[in-house]
Design a protein around this motif. Structure first.
Motif, PDB file in Angstrom:
ATOM      1  N   TYR A  20       7.503 -37.281  26.398  1.00 23.17           N
ATOM      2  CA  TYR A  20       6.658 -36.458  25.524  1.00 23.17           C
ATOM      3  C   TYR A  20       6.905 -36.754  24.044  1.00 23.17           C
ATOM      4  O   TYR A  20       5.993 -36.658  23.229  1.00 23.17           O
ATOM      5  N   VAL A  21       8.120 -37.097  23.720  1.00 24.43           N
ATOM      6  CA  VAL A  21       8.378 -37.501  22.335  1.00 24.43           C
ATOM      7  C   VAL A  21       7.530 -38.737  22.016  1.00 24.43           C
ATOM      8  O   VAL A  21       6.901 -38.837  20.970  1.00 24.43           O
ATOM      9  N   SER A  23       4.770 -39.851  23.534  1.00 27.66           N
ATOM     10  CA  SER A  23       3.309 -39.713  23.588  1.00 27.66           C
ATOM     11  C   SER A  23       2.794 -38.599  22.695  1.00 27.66           C
ATOM     12  O   SER A  23       1.627 -38.574  22.338  1.00 27.66           O
ATOM     13  N   GLY A  24       3.655 -37.658  22.356  1.00 26.73           N
ATOM     14  CA  GLY A  24       3.230 -36.534  21.540  1.00 26.73           C
ATOM     15  C   GLY A  24       2.272 -35.601  22.253  1.00 26.73           C
ATOM     16  O   GLY A  24       1.534 -34.846  21.631  1.00 26.73           O
ATOM     17  N   LYS A  25       2.278 -35.634  23.583  1.00 26.26           N
ATOM     18  CA  LYS A  25       1.323 -34.822  24.317  1.00 26.26           C
ATOM     19  C   LYS A  25       1.784 -33.388  24.541  1.00 26.26           C
ATOM     20  O   LYS A  25       1.028 -32.558  25.036  1.00 26.26           O
ATOM     21  N   SER A  27       4.466 -30.349  22.556  1.00 24.31           N
ATOM     22  CA  SER A  27       5.262 -30.151  21.351  1.00 24.31           C
ATOM     23  C   SER A  27       6.744 -30.202  21.685  1.00 24.31           C
ATOM     24  O   SER A  27       7.186 -29.736  22.724  1.00 24.31           O
ATOM     25  N   ARG A  33      13.415 -34.096  18.870  1.00 23.08           N
ATOM     26  CA  ARG A  33      12.658 -35.312  18.562  1.00 23.08           C
ATOM     27  C   ARG A  33      13.498 -36.331  17.792  1.00 23.08           C
ATOM     28  O   ARG A  33      13.581 -37.490  18.174  1.00 23.08           O
TER      29      ARG A  33
END
Lengths: 338, 338
Positions: A20-21, A23-25, A27, A33
DNA sequence: ATAGGTTGTCGAAGCGCTTCGACAGCTTTT
DNA sequence: AAAAGCTGTCGAAGCGCTTCGACAACCTAT
């Protein structure tokens, strides 16, 4: 080879968090991060392309089909290819280079294997056999060039019809009445590559509207072919004072032959080119020309494609407006001065 | 999207059997094989590239880095790129197009992500910053061009030193004693692209051995630059009767300027080009030239790479022997006729 | 103080393929 | 007739990632 899991362990988080870090999908807290990013840097992590493609069914690759034959406009093709590659990179895509050799099979292969997310086709014939395949798939594509039927397709091209019109207008304004068009090699017309015919359409239509006489002759390019072509033209229409050249490899021969025959450019005859700026500038007489906006077309094509891939954007035909740059090869018609 | 499993089911075999039919890595009975192949055809199956890459850690992609700047030898680059792409296909590889823009980072990215199995680098500088990276990875690579230090690297290039020598020998044989070399733009020498300097080495060495006088001048190309350069040369060495041109965009200007000055080619002066055949043939005087074997270089590079990927092949430098084609631009030196 | 929202993180499933070891059913050797 | 070797096939693990649902932990409103 460093993996996501190793980064996760190093950063003391789970694998999904690292994902997720990246892809930023979802928070992620600032602290996490930065810690993850730190680990990524320290370990020199690069996500594995195959795994990514498999899991997300997105390869982040754009296929570019360039024509195999390099008999014309090579620098333009190259410039487009490079513009495509660099623009694609700014959007996070890489470019897969396909030659026309495989023909429609290449389209099937790429679409079927998920090798690329989208395609750009260059050198599109008026009735290209790859088009039905493109219409039949949901994989986005953009054509550089204009086929006969554009329904369901996205196209980017120079407005060659307007280009033809523009050339004629410029010569008309200077008082020229008899114009000869030196075209691409006959083969180009025979295989119905749209741009040559569209230019001709524009030339014919506008010259008719302006009451000018127009003679069109295809030409192989090179000195010998140009000599023959020019002789025929001047034989048939001795009053010709304006030339439009749409053939890179005929530009210099034409200028040389005119000079050799004692016809001064631009005093006696004017010459307008449809060619890349580089050719126009490097010619022995700096050529008034409509340039082929190769970079712009490549960039545009990628941007259309990216828009489609992101769900924005739709099918449309983008025709880039031609621009005429006046240089040293055109001037008032000699009769107009009398 | 059809998967392996669906093909397996359709053919009534297990997934692994289908996989082995595809790869041929285990023997499969003729009946099973044909049945599976039948199913593949009927369902229109294409293996998923991502899954394949993930499972086998082989992407079947070769990365090709082409220079971003297109200030020279564009058609050659294009021809190489196309040769690379078509040759790669015959070996089951696709080609990923990278521009020099990213520089060394592109190498890291491709190597790290497993996007490509191997790389081909074009336009290699004598002291290229990508080289250490290539040496430090076990990913196979081939350079088109020759850096200063080739240890641990595989290179393919025209033997430019021999090319220079060959040009000099040809002119010497015809009785020329004073030779001028029109080179690439100064920038090309400044950035130490090997081929220009190597040609010069060959020219200098051989002309010294043969007791000839040699003058070298870089040239931007185009008419204006060429006019200046030529004037300086003839001013400094009025006895010059032989020219060697290694600059596509200086060829035509040189011929035109010589003609304009009343120096006939090949009666008064001889001109040898180092350029693609197409340029030599299309020039106003069909040019005696050493051609740049673009296709051969591209093909060679891929074949070296495939050999490496299959465990055969090793690091070596392949220099392609130059070939001089005599056309209409060279003849006996005028003084030799007296 | 409790219900209802957010926010940030995790675990697990699964993407479609390759590949390894297992093994059934043969054939060959002793 | 038993041992040994092939051949052809299968099942299962696993490649490294994305993504979904779950759920603590906190914050706001009542």
């Amino acid at each position: 080879m460093v993996t996501l899991a190793e980064v996760a362990q190093h950063a003391g988080v789970s694998a999904s968090t690292v994902s997720y870090v990246l892809s930023g999908k979802r928070s992620i807290s600032a602290t996490t991060r930065t810690r993850v990013e730190q680990s990524i840097r320290e370990l020199g992590y690069h996500p594995n392309a195959g795994a990514r493609a498999l899991a997300s069914s997105r390869s982040n690759i754009i296929a570019l089909m360039i024509p195999l034959r390099t008999d014309m406009y090579v620098p333009v093709m190259m410039e487009i290819a490079i513009a495509v590659a660099t623009t694609a990179r700014t959007h996070g895509y890489d470019v897969l280079l396909l030659t026309g050799e495989e023909g429609p099979d290449a389209v099937r292969r790429v679409t079927g294997s998920g090798l690329a997310d989208a395609m750009i086709l260059m050198d599109v014939q008026l009735d290209d056999e790859r088009l039905p395949l493109l219409r039949g798939t949901d994989q986005p594509s953009v054509l550089i060039g204009l086929p006969a039927d554009t329904t369901g397709l996205t196209c980017v091209d120079l407005d060659f019809k307007a280009t033809g019109a523009l050339c004629v207008e410029h010569l008309a304004m200077l008082g020229h009445r008899d114009i000869a068009v030196i075209g691409e090699a006959p083969a180009v017309y025979e295989r119905h590559t749209g741009f040559a015919e569209r230019t001709l359409d524009g030339l014919r239509l506008r010259s008719q509207e302006l009451g000018m006489r127009l003679l069109h002759r295809p030409c192989e390019g090179g000195y010998d072919a140009m000599a023959v072509t020019l002789a025929r033209i001047l034989d048939e229409r001795p009053a010709t004072t304006g030339f439009v050249v749409q053939n890179e490899s005929a530009v210099e021969p034409l200028l040389a032959l005119l000079r050799q025959q004692g016809r001064a450019v631009p005093e006696d005859v004017s010459v307008v080119g449809v060619c890349p700026d580089q050719v126009a500038v490097q010619a022995s007489v700096r050529l008034t020309s409509v340039s082929i906006p190769a970079q712009e077309m490549g960039r545009h094509a990628v941007e259309q494609l990216v828009a489609k891939l992101e769900g924005r954007g739709s099918d449309e035909v983008v025709l880039i407006a031609p621009e005429l740059t006046i240089r040293a090869s055109t001037g008032p018609a000699p009769s107009a001065a009398h």
